[in-house]
Scaffold this active site. Sequence first.
Site, PDB file in Angstrom:
ATOM      1  CE1 TYR A 143     -42.093   6.935   5.731  1.00 30.38           C
ATOM      2  CE2 TYR A 143     -42.740   7.681   7.921  1.00 30.38           C
ATOM      3  CZ  TYR A 143     -42.853   6.773   6.885  1.00 30.38           C
ATOM      4  OH  TYR A 143     -43.732   5.712   6.981  1.00 30.38           O
ATOM      5  N   GLY A 146     -43.031  14.686   3.855  1.00 32.11           N
ATOM      6  CA  GLY A 146     -43.426  14.076   2.575  1.00 32.11           C
ATOM      7  C   GLY A 146     -44.807  13.448   2.699  1.00 32.11           C
ATOM      8  CE  LYS A 147     -45.379   7.539   3.880  1.00 31.24           C
ATOM      9  NZ  LYS A 147     -46.094   6.555   3.067  1.00 31.24           N
ATOM     10  CG  ASN A 188     -32.784  -3.098  14.485  1.00 31.33           C
ATOM     11  OD1 ASN A 188     -32.740  -3.532  13.346  1.00 31.33           O
ATOM     12  ND2 ASN A 188     -32.291  -1.915  14.818  1.00 31.33           N
ATOM     13  N   GLY A 205     -34.754   4.052  26.737  1.00 23.17           N
ATOM     14  CA  GLY A 205     -35.707   2.951  26.539  1.00 23.17           C
ATOM     15  C   GLY A 205     -37.063   3.171  27.170  1.00 23.17           C
ATOM     16  NE  ARG A 272     -39.779  10.732  26.367  1.00 21.84           N
ATOM     17  CZ  ARG A 272     -39.084   9.692  26.828  1.00 21.84           C
ATOM     18  NH1 ARG A 272     -37.931   9.356  26.286  1.00 21.84           N
ATOM     19  NH2 ARG A 272     -39.547   8.977  27.831  1.00 21.84           N
ATOM     20  NE  ARG A 274     -45.320   8.188  16.375  1.00 25.25           N
ATOM     21  CZ  ARG A 274     -44.322   7.507  15.851  1.00 25.25           C
ATOM     22  NH1 ARG A 274     -44.324   6.203  15.817  1.00 25.25           N
ATOM     23  NH2 ARG A 274     -43.292   8.145  15.379  1.00 25.25           N
TER      24      ARG A 274
HETATM   25  P1  NAD Z   1     -41.185  -1.361   3.109  1.00 29.73           P
HETATM   26  O1  NAD Z   1     -39.954  -0.514   3.056  1.00 29.73           O
HETATM   27  O2  NAD Z   1     -41.052  -2.810   3.390  1.00 29.73           O
HETATM   28  O3  NAD Z   1     -42.020  -1.237   1.765  1.00 29.73           O
HETATM   29  C1  NAD Z   1     -41.985  -0.132   0.909  1.00 29.73           C
HETATM   30  C2  NAD Z   1     -41.967  -0.649  -0.518  1.00 29.73           C
HETATM   31  O4  NAD Z   1     -41.979   0.473  -1.412  1.00 29.73           O
HETATM   32  C3  NAD Z   1     -40.708  -1.452  -0.846  1.00 29.73           C
HETATM   33  O5  NAD Z   1     -41.049  -2.605  -1.564  1.00 29.73           O
HETATM   34  C4  NAD Z   1     -39.881  -0.483  -1.686  1.00 29.73           C
HETATM   35  O6  NAD Z   1     -38.992  -1.146  -2.568  1.00 29.73           O
HETATM   36  C5  NAD Z   1     -40.985   0.288  -2.391  1.00 29.73           C
HETATM   37  N1  NAD Z   1     -40.545   1.616  -2.844  1.00 29.73           N
HETATM   38  C6  NAD Z   1     -39.850   2.547  -2.145  1.00 29.73           C
HETATM   39  N2  NAD Z   1     -39.672   3.634  -2.900  1.00 29.73           N
HETATM   40  C7  NAD Z   1     -40.271   3.388  -4.101  1.00 29.73           C
HETATM   41  C8  NAD Z   1     -40.379   4.135  -5.286  1.00 29.73           C
HETATM   42  N3  NAD Z   1     -39.855   5.353  -5.418  1.00 29.73           N
HETATM   43  N4  NAD Z   1     -41.050   3.572  -6.335  1.00 29.73           N
HETATM   44  C9  NAD Z   1     -41.573   2.316  -6.245  1.00 29.73           C
HETATM   45  N5  NAD Z   1     -41.472   1.570  -5.121  1.00 29.73           N
HETATM   46  C10 NAD Z   1     -40.824   2.104  -4.065  1.00 29.73           C
HETATM   47  O7  NAD Z   1     -42.141  -0.662   4.179  1.00 29.73           O
HETATM   48  P2  NAD Z   1     -43.582  -1.089   4.726  1.00 29.73           P
HETATM   49  O8  NAD Z   1     -43.478  -1.207   6.196  1.00 29.73           O
HETATM   50  O9  NAD Z   1     -44.134  -2.203   3.946  1.00 29.73           O
HETATM   51  O10 NAD Z   1     -44.417   0.236   4.424  1.00 29.73           O
HETATM   52  C11 NAD Z   1     -45.326   0.333   3.357  1.00 29.73           C
HETATM   53  C12 NAD Z   1     -46.013   1.699   3.405  1.00 29.73           C
HETATM   54  O11 NAD Z   1     -46.696   1.850   4.645  1.00 29.73           O
HETATM   55  C13 NAD Z   1     -45.031   2.863   3.286  1.00 29.73           C
HETATM   56  O12 NAD Z   1     -45.638   3.874   2.502  1.00 29.73           O
HETATM   57  C14 NAD Z   1     -44.893   3.338   4.707  1.00 29.73           C
HETATM   58  O13 NAD Z   1     -44.578   4.704   4.788  1.00 29.73           O
HETATM   59  C15 NAD Z   1     -46.275   3.039   5.288  1.00 29.73           C
HETATM   60  N6  NAD Z   1     -46.218   2.858   6.747  1.00 29.73           N
HETATM   61  C16 NAD Z   1     -45.715   1.711   7.294  1.00 29.73           C
HETATM   62  C17 NAD Z   1     -45.656   1.584   8.666  1.00 29.73           C
HETATM   63  C18 NAD Z   1     -45.160   0.339   9.334  1.00 29.73           C
HETATM   64  O14 NAD Z   1     -45.065   0.318  10.566  1.00 29.73           O
HETATM   65  N7  NAD Z   1     -44.857  -0.736   8.651  1.00 29.73           N
HETATM   66  C19 NAD Z   1     -46.074   2.649   9.502  1.00 29.73           C
HETATM   67  C20 NAD Z   1     -46.541   3.801   8.894  1.00 29.73           C
HETATM   68  C21 NAD Z   1     -46.637   3.906   7.517  1.00 29.73           C
HETATM   69  N1  UDP Z   2     -35.198   1.757  18.604  1.00 36.82           N
HETATM   70  C1  UDP Z   2     -34.367   1.132  19.527  1.00 36.82           C
HETATM   71  N2  UDP Z   2     -33.473   0.217  19.076  1.00 36.82           N
HETATM   72  C2  UDP Z   2     -33.376  -0.137  17.774  1.00 36.82           C
HETATM   73  C3  UDP Z   2     -34.242   0.482  16.819  1.00 36.82           C
HETATM   74  C4  UDP Z   2     -35.136   1.440  17.279  1.00 36.82           C
HETATM   75  O1  UDP Z   2     -34.439   1.406  20.733  1.00 36.82           O
HETATM   76  O2  UDP Z   2     -32.536  -1.000  17.458  1.00 36.82           O
HETATM   77  C5  UDP Z   2     -36.182   2.735  19.100  1.00 36.82           C
HETATM   78  C6  UDP Z   2     -36.266   4.032  18.309  1.00 36.82           C
HETATM   79  O3  UDP Z   2     -35.332   4.979  18.798  1.00 36.82           O
HETATM   80  C7  UDP Z   2     -37.703   4.446  18.564  1.00 36.82           C
HETATM   81  C8  UDP Z   2     -38.445   3.119  18.684  1.00 36.82           C
HETATM   82  O4  UDP Z   2     -37.453   2.137  18.940  1.00 36.82           O
HETATM   83  O5  UDP Z   2     -37.810   5.139  19.784  1.00 36.82           O
HETATM   84  C9  UDP Z   2     -39.209   2.738  17.414  1.00 36.82           C
HETATM   85  O6  UDP Z   2     -38.303   2.847  16.343  1.00 36.82           O
HETATM   86  P1  UDP Z   2     -38.658   2.404  14.864  1.00 36.82           P
HETATM   87  O7  UDP Z   2     -37.492   2.759  14.007  1.00 36.82           O
HETATM   88  O8  UDP Z   2     -39.112   0.991  14.878  1.00 36.82           O
HETATM   89  O9  UDP Z   2     -39.941   3.274  14.467  1.00 36.82           O
HETATM   90  P2  UDP Z   2     -40.374   4.818  14.644  1.00 36.82           P
HETATM   91  O10 UDP Z   2     -39.358   5.566  15.464  1.00 36.82           O
HETATM   92  O11 UDP Z   2     -40.462   5.336  13.254  1.00 36.82           O
HETATM   93  O12 UDP Z   2     -41.663   4.717  15.358  1.00 36.82           O
END
Ligand code: NAD
Ligand code: UDP
Length: 309
Positions: A143, A146-147, A188, A205, A272, A274
């Site tokens: 992830y 890729g991003k 969750n 936590g 740790r 963000r």
């Molecule tokens: P999400 O998983 O709900 O939405 C992602 C959508 O993309 C889904 O509808 C999924 O079916 C679709 N998708 C996945 N792979 C695909 C593919 N190969 N082709 C076509 N569609 C595809 O997640 P989200 O929280 O809505 O995130 C949306 C975007 O924002 C993502 O790119 C994610 O990386 C980015 N983002 C989200 C957060 C967040 O906290 N929500 C944080 C950072 C970045």
């Molecule tokens: N986390 C947790 N319990 C859960 C799911 C996630 O304590 O049931 C923690 C996870 O280890 C991380 C933080 O919550 O430290 C945020 O996790 P999330 O998957 O929401 O996003 P990301 O780690 O990508 O910021």
Amino acid sequence: MRILITGGAGFLGSHLCERLLSEGHEVLCMDNFFTGRKANIAAHLGNPRFELFRHDVIDPFKAEVDRIYNLACPASPPHYQHNAIKTVKTSVMGAINVLGLAKRVGARVFQASTSEVYGDPEVHPQPESYRGNVNPIGLRACYDEGKRCAETLFFDYHRQNGVDIRVVRIFNTYGPRMLPDDGRVVSNFIVQALRGENLTIYGDGTQTRSFCYVDDLIEGFVRFMESTGLPGPVNLGNPGEFTMIELAEMVLKKVGGKSKLTFHPLPSDDPRQRKPDISLAQSHLGWEPKIPLEEGIERTVAYFKSVVG
Ligand code: NAD
Ligand code: UDP
């Protein structure tokens, strides 16, 4: 305008569809339904300004559009790790495809990048100038890298081909329409509390995250897309910083019930801390989040009450 949203049936994508339709635009929603659902966009299916395409962003897509929001990519760690190679392809080939389309039709193209490009950050809070601390071979790399590569492609198409880009780095965002089994921490905890199950804290936590309510984020998306003079990257997120224990206690206060906190192993490479530095979004877009965590949690609890039995 005619606007393509990849990943439009997902959590953020469906809120963006709603916002852009309400402004009178035509919306083309493209999704492969990996983590997205038709239910998220069902309300728009009869709208003549809305079109839905089941399509995978790793394959080229043709459409005459003015704007492209590239959101296609699973965002939750369990989902993006389910098929790590596919996650890399989605970010990298997806970016190449939307950039190629933008170049051909002259559209402005927006990339949903992530705070994950900062990895486990040694600089706190994180400004856009921080280059990050990502493990390139860890479980989160599919992830994160890729991003990061998608950002590279966006800036190379911008420099080499003059493509008009907007790159945002999104920090943890939550709200209605997250999947109950999404796996991210806010959904969750709320779903566990509503079901009377114990809340699963990973590690001790004390790790921190900054949580932005979805409506605030979508406002930032639209403002940035329609702004001029800066391709990004721009951080969007809520600078309020909370430990996972604080978040769990807030959820328990809002939901009530008898759930307790239980402690489980910390996933590898789990950052740790963000917290976004949002000074650029404040000065360039006049944007900052308005909805405090407590209020956003209340709204999200109300949503999950209606979907969780
Ligand atoms: P999400 O998983 O709900 O939405 C992602 C959508 O993309 C889904 O509808 C999924 O079916 C679709 N998708 C996945 N792979 C695909 C593919 N190969 N082709 C076509 N569609 C595809 O997640 P989200 O929280 O809505 O995130 C949306 C975007 O924002 C993502 O790119 C994610 O990386 C980015 N983002 C989200 C957060 C967040 O906290 N929500 C944080 C950072 C970045
Ligand atoms: N986390 C947790 N319990 C859960 C799911 C996630 O304590 O049931 C923690 C996870 O280890 C991380 C933080 O919550 O430290 C945020 O996790 P999330 O998957 O929401 O996003 P990301 O780690 O990508 O910021």
